[in-house]
Enzyme design. Structure first.
Site, PDB file in Angstrom:
ATOM      1  N   HIS A   1      18.039  38.400  22.327  1.00  0.00           N
ATOM      2  CA  HIS A   1      16.655  38.422  21.815  1.00  0.00           C
ATOM      3  C   HIS A   1      15.832  37.492  22.675  1.00  0.00           C
ATOM      4  O   HIS A   1      16.325  36.447  23.107  1.00  0.00           O
ATOM      5  CB  HIS A   1      16.608  37.930  20.359  1.00  0.00           C
ATOM      6  CG  HIS A   1      15.219  37.621  19.886  1.00  0.00           C
ATOM      7  ND1 HIS A   1      14.366  38.599  19.434  1.00  0.00           N
ATOM      8  CD2 HIS A   1      14.504  36.459  19.873  1.00  0.00           C
ATOM      9  CE1 HIS A   1      13.188  38.035  19.138  1.00  0.00           C
ATOM     10  NE2 HIS A   1      13.254  36.739  19.391  1.00  0.00           N
TER      11      HIS A   1
ATOM     12  N   ARG B   1      20.590  43.518  29.305  1.00  0.00           N
ATOM     13  CA  ARG B   1      20.924  44.573  28.328  1.00  0.00           C
ATOM     14  C   ARG B   1      21.605  45.758  28.994  1.00  0.00           C
ATOM     15  O   ARG B   1      22.523  46.357  28.417  1.00  0.00           O
ATOM     16  CB  ARG B   1      19.676  44.988  27.559  1.00  0.00           C
ATOM     17  CG  ARG B   1      19.300  43.936  26.494  1.00  0.00           C
ATOM     18  CD  ARG B   1      17.950  44.199  25.924  1.00  0.00           C
ATOM     19  NE  ARG B   1      17.612  43.348  24.777  1.00  0.00           N
ATOM     20  CZ  ARG B   1      16.378  43.037  24.451  1.00  0.00           C
ATOM     21  NH1 ARG B   1      15.353  43.481  25.175  1.00  0.00           N
ATOM     22  NH2 ARG B   1      16.147  42.266  23.404  1.00  0.00           N
TER      23      ARG B   1
ATOM     24  N   TYR C   1      13.615  37.140  11.275  1.00  0.00           N
ATOM     25  CA  TYR C   1      13.107  38.498  11.532  1.00  0.00           C
ATOM     26  C   TYR C   1      12.156  38.975  10.435  1.00  0.00           C
ATOM     27  O   TYR C   1      11.982  40.183  10.257  1.00  0.00           O
ATOM     28  CB  TYR C   1      14.284  39.464  11.666  1.00  0.00           C
ATOM     29  CG  TYR C   1      14.979  39.419  13.018  1.00  0.00           C
ATOM     30  CD1 TYR C   1      14.288  39.698  14.194  1.00  0.00           C
ATOM     31  CD2 TYR C   1      16.341  39.138  13.118  1.00  0.00           C
ATOM     32  CE1 TYR C   1      14.924  39.689  15.424  1.00  0.00           C
ATOM     33  CE2 TYR C   1      16.985  39.129  14.351  1.00  0.00           C
ATOM     34  CZ  TYR C   1      16.265  39.409  15.500  1.00  0.00           C
ATOM     35  OH  TYR C   1      16.896  39.408  16.724  1.00  0.00           O
TER      36      TYR C   1
ATOM     37  N   ARG D   1      11.895  38.266  29.435  1.00  0.00           N
ATOM     38  CA  ARG D   1      11.877  39.681  29.049  1.00  0.00           C
ATOM     39  C   ARG D   1      12.291  40.572  30.214  1.00  0.00           C
ATOM     40  O   ARG D   1      12.980  41.581  30.032  1.00  0.00           O
ATOM     41  CB  ARG D   1      10.508  40.067  28.479  1.00  0.00           C
ATOM     42  CG  ARG D   1      10.208  39.312  27.184  1.00  0.00           C
ATOM     43  CD  ARG D   1       8.864  39.665  26.588  1.00  0.00           C
ATOM     44  NE  ARG D   1       8.825  41.013  26.054  1.00  0.00           N
ATOM     45  CZ  ARG D   1       9.398  41.390  24.913  1.00  0.00           C
ATOM     46  NH1 ARG D   1      10.081  40.510  24.191  1.00  0.00           N
ATOM     47  NH2 ARG D   1       9.309  42.629  24.491  1.00  0.00           N
TER      48      ARG D   1
ATOM     49  N   ASN E   1      22.155  44.688  20.970  1.00  0.00           N
ATOM     50  CA  ASN E   1      21.555  44.682  22.312  1.00  0.00           C
ATOM     51  C   ASN E   1      21.616  43.317  23.013  1.00  0.00           C
ATOM     52  O   ASN E   1      20.760  42.998  23.832  1.00  0.00           O
ATOM     53  CB  ASN E   1      20.132  45.245  22.266  1.00  0.00           C
ATOM     54  CG  ASN E   1      19.169  44.381  21.486  1.00  0.00           C
ATOM     55  OD1 ASN E   1      19.591  43.450  20.796  1.00  0.00           O
ATOM     56  ND2 ASN E   1      17.883  44.664  21.592  1.00  0.00           N
TER      57      ASN E   1
ATOM     58  N   GLU F   1       9.221  30.539  16.911  1.00  0.00           N
ATOM     59  CA  GLU F   1      10.674  30.721  16.911  1.00  0.00           C
ATOM     60  C   GLU F   1      11.395  29.427  17.302  1.00  0.00           C
ATOM     61  O   GLU F   1      12.469  29.122  16.781  1.00  0.00           O
ATOM     62  CB  GLU F   1      11.053  31.880  17.838  1.00  0.00           C
ATOM     63  CG  GLU F   1      10.545  33.213  17.305  1.00  0.00           C
ATOM     64  CD  GLU F   1      10.825  34.421  18.200  1.00  0.00           C
ATOM     65  OE1 GLU F   1      11.379  34.251  19.303  1.00  0.00           O
ATOM     66  OE2 GLU F   1      10.488  35.534  17.785  1.00  0.00           O
TER      67      GLU F   1
ATOM     68  N   THR G   1      14.413  46.837  25.182  1.00  0.00           N
ATOM     69  CA  THR G   1      15.108  46.625  23.896  1.00  0.00           C
ATOM     70  C   THR G   1      16.282  47.592  23.741  1.00  0.00           C
ATOM     71  O   THR G   1      17.360  47.200  23.297  1.00  0.00           O
ATOM     72  CB  THR G   1      14.119  46.840  22.722  1.00  0.00           C
ATOM     73  OG1 THR G   1      13.014  45.956  22.903  1.00  0.00           O
ATOM     74  CG2 THR G   1      14.771  46.556  21.383  1.00  0.00           C
TER      75      THR G   1
ATOM     76  N   LYS H   1      23.210  37.277  21.149  1.00  0.00           N
ATOM     77  CA  LYS H   1      23.563  37.827  19.841  1.00  0.00           C
ATOM     78  C   LYS H   1      25.087  37.913  19.660  1.00  0.00           C
ATOM     79  O   LYS H   1      25.847  37.771  20.628  1.00  0.00           O
ATOM     80  CB  LYS H   1      22.902  39.202  19.690  1.00  0.00           C
ATOM     81  CG  LYS H   1      21.355  39.137  19.724  1.00  0.00           C
ATOM     82  CD  LYS H   1      20.727  40.495  19.420  1.00  0.00           C
ATOM     83  CE  LYS H   1      19.209  40.418  19.445  1.00  0.00           C
ATOM     84  NZ  LYS H   1      18.594  41.722  19.045  1.00  0.00           N
TER      85      LYS H   1
HETATM   86  P1  CMP Z   1      15.047  41.950  18.930  1.00  0.00           P
HETATM   87  O1  CMP Z   1      14.231  41.673  20.133  1.00  0.00           O
HETATM   88  O2  CMP Z   1      16.052  40.936  18.560  1.00  0.00           O
HETATM   89  O3  CMP Z   1      14.074  42.190  17.686  1.00  0.00           O
HETATM   90  C1  CMP Z   1      14.407  43.017  16.593  1.00  0.00           C
HETATM   91  C2  CMP Z   1      15.647  43.823  16.826  1.00  0.00           C
HETATM   92  O4  CMP Z   1      15.813  44.956  15.996  1.00  0.00           O
HETATM   93  C3  CMP Z   1      15.633  44.384  18.233  1.00  0.00           C
HETATM   94  O5  CMP Z   1      15.824  43.343  19.160  1.00  0.00           O
HETATM   95  C4  CMP Z   1      16.713  45.449  18.147  1.00  0.00           C
HETATM   96  O6  CMP Z   1      17.998  44.930  18.436  1.00  0.00           O
HETATM   97  C5  CMP Z   1      16.689  45.852  16.670  1.00  0.00           C
HETATM   98  N1  CMP Z   1      16.225  47.222  16.481  1.00  0.00           N
HETATM   99  C6  CMP Z   1      16.928  48.230  15.935  1.00  0.00           C
HETATM  100  N2  CMP Z   1      16.206  49.359  15.905  1.00  0.00           N
HETATM  101  C7  CMP Z   1      15.015  49.085  16.470  1.00  0.00           C
HETATM  102  C8  CMP Z   1      13.839  49.847  16.749  1.00  0.00           C
HETATM  103  N3  CMP Z   1      13.737  51.137  16.429  1.00  0.00           N
HETATM  104  N4  CMP Z   1      12.800  49.205  17.347  1.00  0.00           N
HETATM  105  C9  CMP Z   1      12.872  47.891  17.661  1.00  0.00           C
HETATM  106  N5  CMP Z   1      13.951  47.129  17.420  1.00  0.00           N
HETATM  107  C10 CMP Z   1      15.028  47.716  16.836  1.00  0.00           C
END
Ligand code: CMP
Length: 142
Positions: A116, A103, A50, A86, A113, A127, A92, A10
């Protein structure tokens, strides 16, 4: 089984110049990079990618962040690639990510973060098709 998954480094991590360090973790973890591109996502690119999150309260901030600078997108191939990626990424929310994960080491918040990764084999395919054409995928010959 050998699987393929999508990884996105990211804008926060690209901006911190840790693309190489993150690539090393994939390679050391047995995940081969078989496609890659750098791209500055448009608003439409990020909203489409997204789309599943479009009703979530964080959607606007997510799209703004993902378009704030270039991202590095790659297809990773290897044994259990979806879950392996993962595992390498960690939770996350970096505050909950295990020590030594991408992360934990490179992310600052749940919004910024660092990476992805696809959450399922089915989404990995969706994707991959979103960002790559078939001729951009380069399976290894050696
Ligand atoms: P990603 O795996 O890229 O998918 C969606 C992104 O939304 C996630 O990583 C986070 O960076 C972001 N995000 C922000 N707030 C939340 C939340 N409460 N739950 C999940 N994803 C979140």
């Amino acid at each position: 089984a050998i699987e393929r998954t999508i990884s996105i480094i990211k804008p926060d991590a690209v901006g911190k110049d840790v693309i190489g360090e993150i690539y090393s973790r994939f390679e050391k973890g047995g995940l081969k990079i078989i496609a890659a591109k750098m791209k500055h996502l448009s608003k439409a690119d990020a909203e489409g990618f997204y789309a599943v999150h479009k009703e979530r309260p964080f959607f606007g901030d997510l799209v703004e962040f993902m378009t704030s600078g270039p991202v590095m997108i790659q297809v990773l191939e290897g044994e259990d690639a979806v879950s392996k990626n993962r595992e390498l990424m960690g939770a996350t929310n970096p505050a909950e990510a295990d020590a030594g994960t991408i992360r934990a080491d490179f992310a600052q918040s749940i919004d910024e973060n660092a990476v992805h990764g696809s959450d399922s084999l089915e989404n990995a395919q969706i994707e991959t098709d979103y960002f790559f054409s078939a001729d951009e995928i380069c399976p290894r010959t050696r």
